[in-house]
Design an enzyme around this catalytic site. Structure first.
Site, PDB file in Angstrom:
ATOM      1  CB  THR A   1      -7.598  -3.245   5.432  1.00  0.00           C
ATOM      2  OG1 THR A   1      -6.250  -3.630   5.216  1.00  0.00           O
ATOM      3  CG2 THR A   1      -7.657  -2.257   6.582  1.00  0.00           C
TER       4      THR A   1
ATOM      5  CB  THR B   1      -8.601  -1.579   1.986  1.00  0.00           C
ATOM      6  OG1 THR B   1      -8.180  -2.938   1.902  1.00  0.00           O
ATOM      7  CG2 THR B   1      -9.718  -1.352   0.983  1.00  0.00           C
TER       8      THR B   1
ATOM      9  CG  HIS C   1      -0.931  -3.657  -3.629  1.00  0.00           C
ATOM     10  ND1 HIS C   1      -0.320  -3.842  -4.841  1.00  0.00           N
ATOM     11  CD2 HIS C   1      -1.543  -4.815  -3.340  1.00  0.00           C
ATOM     12  CE1 HIS C   1      -0.572  -5.070  -5.276  1.00  0.00           C
ATOM     13  NE2 HIS C   1      -1.306  -5.674  -4.387  1.00  0.00           N
TER      14      HIS C   1
HETATM   15  N1  ASP Z   1      -3.638  -2.229   3.162  1.00  0.00           N
HETATM   16  C1  ASP Z   1      -3.292  -3.484   3.744  1.00  0.00           C
HETATM   17  C2  ASP Z   1      -1.793  -3.586   3.840  1.00  0.00           C
HETATM   18  O1  ASP Z   1      -1.116  -3.223   2.897  1.00  0.00           O
HETATM   19  C3  ASP Z   1      -3.829  -4.682   3.034  1.00  0.00           C
HETATM   20  C4  ASP Z   1      -5.189  -4.553   2.392  1.00  0.00           C
HETATM   21  O2  ASP Z   1      -5.942  -3.660   2.735  1.00  0.00           O
HETATM   22  O3  ASP Z   1      -5.534  -5.346   1.518  1.00  0.00           O
HETATM   23  O4  ASP Z   1      -1.297  -4.055   4.829  1.00  0.00           O
END
Ligand code: ASP
Length: 294
Positions: free
Chosen positions: A199, A250, A252
């Site tokens: 992200t 950013t 999970h």
């Molecule tokens: N936070 C984002 C999501 O869970 C993905 C990421 O930042 O890696 O959609």
């Protein structure tokens, strides 16, 4: 600290970035703008530069963060932001974004398809509607009504390749579990191609000392159709309180949502913690609340 070093250190795929503002900290240190900060991402320097150009010319933090993250949205070559990113498990690229300014104004879109700039649509939700979030087809129709082109639904070459590869087993597994990957040998996601989510979250302070933030992503690669992460959820993927500070996250999304991650960081700064301490405490809480079997 590099994202992957931090992740190794904390053992969980979640990071946060924070800027403290006027009321920041027990030390009463006043932070001066302009300032821009974004989450790890292989293009974050280019994105920050685009934001910096605006800040340098005395533009607003809001314009800066929008333009900054659009660099990633427009990049057809990355795994995780914009229309060139990995699709969901049905093969559709669905995008999430949120934006917040120094006046507590917020806008978000989720599960948006075939629109090039989700962050711009989020901003339009904030500025042109009485609502704060639009999802799916409604968000798409709104974007088109505001002049966005409805792009063709095609996967980028790299996304097609990753999707074809994923289809062989069709296993839904966000790749970031340190234990499963054997501890400290986590591969460099960009080199190994093993990374399937990321992200860009960006927060900035302008010359006036005002804060804004923007967050945009395609979420987890090969996610369940309809799955949302933290990025479009104000308080989870992004939070700005002009009197205190700003934070974006950013990693999970499920874990970030569980602890209201960005809101938590800002609230910890409100209690007097520095941005670094606040981020650390939030990640520690996330880790403490994550049973080993999850
Ligand atoms: N936070 C984002 C999501 O869970 C993905 C990421 O930042 O890696 O959609």
């Amino acid at each position: 600290m590099q994202r992957r070093e931090l992740i190794k250190l904390l053992g969980l795929g979640t990071i946060a970035a924070g800027i403290g503002n006027k009321a920041f900290s027990a030390t009463n240190k006043k932070v001066k703008g302009p300032l821009v900060l974004s989450t790890w991402y292989n293009q974050s320097v280019t994105a920050n530069l685009a934001a910096w150009k605006i800040l340098e010319a005395k533009g607003t933090a809001l314009d800066a963060v929008e333009a900054g993250v659009q660099v990633s949205e427009n990049d057809w070559g990355n795994c995780c932001v914009g229309l060139g990113a990995n699709p969901d498990r049905e093969g559709h690229v669905t995008l999430d974004a949120s934006i917040m300014n120094h006046r507590y104004e917020i806008g978000a879109v989720a599960a948006l398809e075939r629109i090039k700039s989700p962050i711009h649509t989020a901003r339009l939700v904030m500025e042109k509607t009485p609502h704060v979030m639009l999802v799916g087809l409604g968000a798409q129709e709104f974007a088109v009504s505001q002049g966005a082109a409805l792009e063709k639904e095609v996967l980028s070459d790299h996304a097609q390749k990753s999707y074809d590869e994923w289809l062989k087993k069709s296993e839904y597994q966000p790749i970031m579990n340190i234990e499963k990957q054997g501890g400290p040998h986590m591969p460099d996601p960009m080199e190994s191609g093993e990374f399937n989510h990321d992200t860009i979250g960006m927060i900035a302070m302008d010359a006036e000392g005002n804060l804004s933030g923007a967050c945009t992503t395609s979420g987890m690669g090969f996610k369940m159709r309809g799955r949302l992460g933290d990025s479009p959820i104000i308080g989870a993927g992004l939070y700005v309180d002009n009197e205190v500070g700003a934070a974006t996250a950013t990693g999970h999304g499920e874990e970030v949502i569980r602890i209201c991650g960005s809101f938590l960081v800002v609230e910890l700064m409100r209690q007097g913690h520095s941005p670094e301490q606040a981020c650390k405490k939030a990640v520690e809480r996330s880790k403490a609340k994550t049973p080993r079997d999850r």
